[in-house]
Design a protein around this motif. Sequence first.
Motif, PDB file in Angstrom:
ATOM      1  N   MET A 298       9.991  25.402  10.127  1.00  0.00           N
ATOM      2  CA  MET A 298       8.782  25.840   9.452  1.00  0.00           C
ATOM      3  C   MET A 298       7.783  24.689   9.417  1.00  0.00           C
ATOM      4  SD  MET A 298       8.593  27.696   5.816  1.00  0.00           S
ATOM      5  CE  MET A 298       7.083  27.966   5.018  1.00  0.00           C
ATOM      6  N   ARG A 299       6.533  25.011   9.719  1.00  0.00           N
ATOM      7  CA  ARG A 299       5.500  23.985   9.747  1.00  0.00           C
ATOM      8  C   ARG A 299       5.077  23.619   8.334  1.00  0.00           C
ATOM      9  NH1 ARG A 299       2.289  26.797  14.528  1.00  0.00           N
ATOM     10  NH2 ARG A 299       3.411  25.845  16.222  1.00  0.00           N
ATOM     11  N   SER A 300       4.679  22.369   8.212  1.00  0.00           N
ATOM     12  CA  SER A 300       4.223  21.909   6.897  1.00  0.00           C
ATOM     13  C   SER A 300       2.825  22.461   6.609  1.00  0.00           C
ATOM     14  CB  SER A 300       4.204  20.386   6.857  1.00  0.00           C
ATOM     15  OG  SER A 300       3.161  19.900   7.677  1.00  0.00           O
ATOM     16  N   GLN A 301       2.438  22.392   5.368  1.00  0.00           N
ATOM     17  CA  GLN A 301       1.120  22.878   4.936  1.00  0.00           C
ATOM     18  C   GLN A 301       0.011  22.085   5.619  1.00  0.00           C
ATOM     19  OE1 GLN A 301       0.636  25.527   3.115  1.00  0.00           O
ATOM     20  NE2 GLN A 301      -1.558  25.351   2.875  1.00  0.00           N
ATOM     21  N   LYS A 302       0.222  20.793   5.784  1.00  0.00           N
ATOM     22  CA  LYS A 302      -0.791  19.939   6.416  1.00  0.00           C
ATOM     23  C   LYS A 302      -1.018  20.361   7.873  1.00  0.00           C
ATOM     24  CE  LYS A 302      -1.817  15.050   7.118  1.00  0.00           C
ATOM     25  NZ  LYS A 302      -1.341  13.692   6.922  1.00  0.00           N
ATOM     26  N   THR A 303       0.050  20.667   8.581  1.00  0.00           N
ATOM     27  CA  THR A 303      -0.058  21.098   9.969  1.00  0.00           C
ATOM     28  C   THR A 303      -0.800  22.423  10.067  1.00  0.00           C
ATOM     29  OG1 THR A 303       2.045  20.009  10.450  1.00  0.00           O
ATOM     30  CG2 THR A 303       1.249  21.588  12.069  1.00  0.00           C
ATOM     31  N   ARG A 304      -0.528  23.330   9.146  1.00  0.00           N
ATOM     32  CA  ARG A 304      -1.215  24.621   9.154  1.00  0.00           C
ATOM     33  C   ARG A 304      -2.706  24.462   8.904  1.00  0.00           C
ATOM     34  NH1 ARG A 304       2.903  28.461   5.715  1.00  0.00           N
ATOM     35  NH2 ARG A 304       4.565  28.442   7.268  1.00  0.00           N
TER      36      ARG A 304
ATOM     37  N   ILE B 159      -4.554  21.804   9.578  1.00  0.00           N
ATOM     38  CA  ILE B 159      -5.138  21.189  10.775  1.00  0.00           C
ATOM     39  C   ILE B 159      -5.302  22.223  11.882  1.00  0.00           C
ATOM     40  CG2 ILE B 159      -4.704  19.528  12.636  1.00  0.00           C
ATOM     41  CD1 ILE B 159      -3.422  17.706  10.500  1.00  0.00           C
ATOM     42  N   LEU B 160      -4.297  23.059  12.089  1.00  0.00           N
ATOM     43  CA  LEU B 160      -4.402  24.108  13.103  1.00  0.00           C
ATOM     44  C   LEU B 160      -5.499  25.114  12.769  1.00  0.00           C
ATOM     45  CD1 LEU B 160      -0.658  24.806  13.964  1.00  0.00           C
ATOM     46  CD2 LEU B 160      -2.396  23.751  15.417  1.00  0.00           C
ATOM     47  N   PHE B 161      -5.638  25.452  11.501  1.00  0.00           N
ATOM     48  CA  PHE B 161      -6.681  26.388  11.084  1.00  0.00           C
ATOM     49  C   PHE B 161      -8.067  25.812  11.352  1.00  0.00           C
ATOM     50  CE2 PHE B 161      -9.600  27.942   7.785  1.00  0.00           C
ATOM     51  CZ  PHE B 161      -9.610  29.297   8.119  1.00  0.00           C
ATOM     52  N   VAL B 162      -8.288  24.559  10.967  1.00  0.00           N
ATOM     53  CA  VAL B 162      -9.601  23.928  11.174  1.00  0.00           C
ATOM     54  C   VAL B 162      -9.905  23.818  12.667  1.00  0.00           C
ATOM     55  CG1 VAL B 162     -10.896  21.782  10.883  1.00  0.00           C
ATOM     56  CG2 VAL B 162      -9.578  22.707   8.979  1.00  0.00           C
ATOM     57  N   CYS B 163      -8.921  23.421  13.455  1.00  0.00           N
ATOM     58  CA  CYS B 163      -9.124  23.328  14.910  1.00  0.00           C
ATOM     59  C   CYS B 163      -9.423  24.700  15.512  1.00  0.00           C
ATOM     60  CB  CYS B 163      -7.905  22.712  15.584  1.00  0.00           C
ATOM     61  SG  CYS B 163      -7.713  20.960  15.258  1.00  0.00           S
ATOM     62  N   SER B 164      -8.763  25.727  15.024  1.00  0.00           N
ATOM     63  CA  SER B 164      -9.011  27.088  15.515  1.00  0.00           C
ATOM     64  C   SER B 164     -10.436  27.525  15.207  1.00  0.00           C
ATOM     65  CB  SER B 164      -8.031  28.073  14.882  1.00  0.00           C
ATOM     66  OG  SER B 164      -6.717  27.749  15.225  1.00  0.00           O
ATOM     67  N   ILE B 165     -10.894  27.253  14.002  1.00  0.00           N
ATOM     68  CA  ILE B 165     -12.270  27.620  13.630  1.00  0.00           C
ATOM     69  C   ILE B 165     -13.276  26.896  14.526  1.00  0.00           C
ATOM     70  CG2 ILE B 165     -14.008  27.468  11.796  1.00  0.00           C
ATOM     71  CD1 ILE B 165     -11.932  29.638  11.322  1.00  0.00           C
ATOM     72  N   ILE B 166     -13.053  25.607  14.765  1.00  0.00           N
ATOM     73  CA  ILE B 166     -13.969  24.837  15.612  1.00  0.00           C
ATOM     74  C   ILE B 166     -13.959  25.365  17.039  1.00  0.00           C
ATOM     75  CG2 ILE B 166     -14.374  22.554  16.627  1.00  0.00           C
ATOM     76  CD1 ILE B 166     -13.491  21.371  13.927  1.00  0.00           C
ATOM     77  N   LEU B 167     -12.772  25.706  17.570  1.00  0.00           N
ATOM     78  CA  LEU B 167     -12.699  26.252  18.923  1.00  0.00           C
ATOM     79  C   LEU B 167     -13.380  27.615  19.028  1.00  0.00           C
ATOM     80  CD1 LEU B 167      -9.104  25.262  20.042  1.00  0.00           C
ATOM     81  CD2 LEU B 167     -11.265  24.473  20.987  1.00  0.00           C
TER      82      LEU B 167
END
Length: 82
Positions: free
Chosen positions: A1-7, A9-17
């Motif tokens: 399971m991914r940590s909250q911090k990783t989630r 970061i992935l969310f912010v990167c997804s929004i930027i992409l």
Amino acid sequence: MRSQKTRVILFVCSIILIWQFSYFIFQIKNPLIPSPFQIFLALKEVTLSGEIFPHILYSLKRVLVGFFIASFIAISLGLFCG
């Protein structure tokens, strides 16, 4: 399971992409809302020229002055209220 911090970061990167791809796909030419790539280029330019550092220092000064004024008021009120 991914940590909250990783989630996060992935969310912010997804929004930027998604933001960048929407500019690329729809050919948006709005100067009020630049693409993330344009923002990165402008940030790189002002950082390399040294133009941004006086502005950072001025903003930091304003934040610290506001913090100390608010702290003084809060401590004074706290002492007054008992």
